[in-house]
Design a protein around this motif. Structure first.
Motif, mmCIF file in Angstrom:
data_model
loop_
_atom_site.group_PDB
_atom_site.id
_atom_site.type_symbol
_atom_site.label_atom_id
_atom_site.label_comp_id
_atom_site.label_asym_id
_atom_site.label_seq_id
_atom_site.Cartn_x
_atom_site.Cartn_y
_atom_site.Cartn_z
ATOM 1 N N ARG A 38 0.680 -1.033 0.128
ATOM 2 C CA ARG A 38 -0.065 0.074 -0.012
ATOM 3 C C ARG A 38 0.932 1.300 -0.071
ATOM 4 N NH1 ARG A 38 -4.798 -0.331 1.386
ATOM 5 N NH2 ARG A 38 -4.966 -2.111 2.603
ATOM 6 N N PRO A 39 1.037 1.842 -1.044
ATOM 7 C CA PRO A 39 1.820 2.939 -1.356
ATOM 8 C C PRO A 39 1.260 4.100 -0.489
ATOM 9 C CG PRO A 39 1.017 2.719 -3.368
ATOM 10 C CD PRO A 39 0.602 1.640 -2.598
ATOM 11 N N GLY A 40 1.857 4.949 0.316
ATOM 12 C CA GLY A 40 1.353 6.134 1.220
ATOM 13 C C GLY A 40 2.266 7.120 1.501
ATOM 14 N N PRO A 41 1.718 8.289 2.121
ATOM 15 C CA PRO A 41 2.676 9.426 2.332
ATOM 16 C C PRO A 41 3.867 8.740 3.406
ATOM 17 C CG PRO A 41 0.368 9.785 2.695
ATOM 18 C CD PRO A 41 0.558 8.385 2.340
ATOM 19 N N ALA A 42 4.065 7.935 4.122
ATOM 20 C CA ALA A 42 4.990 7.414 4.809
ATOM 21 C C ALA A 42 6.237 7.071 4.005
ATOM 22 C CB ALA A 42 4.595 6.204 5.904
ATOM 23 N N HIS A 43 5.906 6.547 2.806
ATOM 24 C CA HIS A 43 7.080 6.298 1.796
ATOM 25 C C HIS A 43 7.334 7.507 0.831
ATOM 26 C CE1 HIS A 43 4.060 2.657 2.731
ATOM 27 N NE2 HIS A 43 5.163 2.452 3.371
#
Length: 180
Positions: free
Chosen positions: A79-84
């Motif tokens: 799940r790509p997300g802002p933490a990445h």
């Protein structure tokens, strides 16, 4: 079906498959040596998928998980997300690389007999489009190209639920006797 409903159906199937894997999970951690001694690579993954061995902590850290494995093939879902995100507001290339390295490496691992281990010697990745949280899930599928007694190679693709390719990779792995 049209493309949007195909994408929605794929996304729903991906969510269901991951939920089924998580429902069997026995926790997050690292298997003790005595838990994996005498097991082939495929047997290790079967035990992990059945919940007899824990899922590795990196999946929790980077929000991805193993959802399918068979001899010579491994699929991870992330799940790509802002933490990445990197400073440009897109998913950092290291996240792509880690997800693909996991898929191609585990594809190789799934072919190893008991008493053998591997390490990545080389990972080549091509990122072909940016990722953001607007893409809810991606899958990295790794497949063995050559499984030798000393060297193994594999290829992988990172795709979205609409079938779009985000990156592809290849690896060379060194196969060796596992330490006791």
């Amino acid at each position: 079906m049209n493309r949007i409903s195909d994408t929605e159906a794929t996304l729903a199937r991906w969510h269901e498959e991951a939920a089924a894997v998580r429902s069997r999970r026995s926790g997050i951690g690292v298997a003790r040596p005595e838990q994996v001694e005498g097991l082939s690579g495929m047997q290790v993954f079967e035990a992990m998928m059945a919940g007899r061995l824990p899922a590795p902590p990196i999946g929790q850290t980077l929000d991805f998980e193993l959802v399918q494995v068979e001899p010579g093939m491994a699929v991870f879902q992330g799940r790509p997300g802002p933490a990445h995100y990197n400073p440009m507001g897109t998913v950092h290339g290291g996240w792509f690389a880690t997800l693909l390295d996991s898929a191609v490496g585990c594809a190789v691992h799934s072919t190893l007999p008991a008493g053998k281990a591997y390490t990545t010697l080389e990972l080549k990745i091509n990122i072909v489009r940016a990722l953001t949280e607007r893409v809810p899930l991606v899958r990295a599928e790794g497949r063995v190209v050559h499984g030798g007694s000393q060297v193994a190679t594999a290829e992988g693709r990172l795709v979205g639920p609409d079938g779009k390719l985000y990156a592809h990779a290849s690896t060379t792995c060194l196969v060796f006797d596992a330490r006791r």
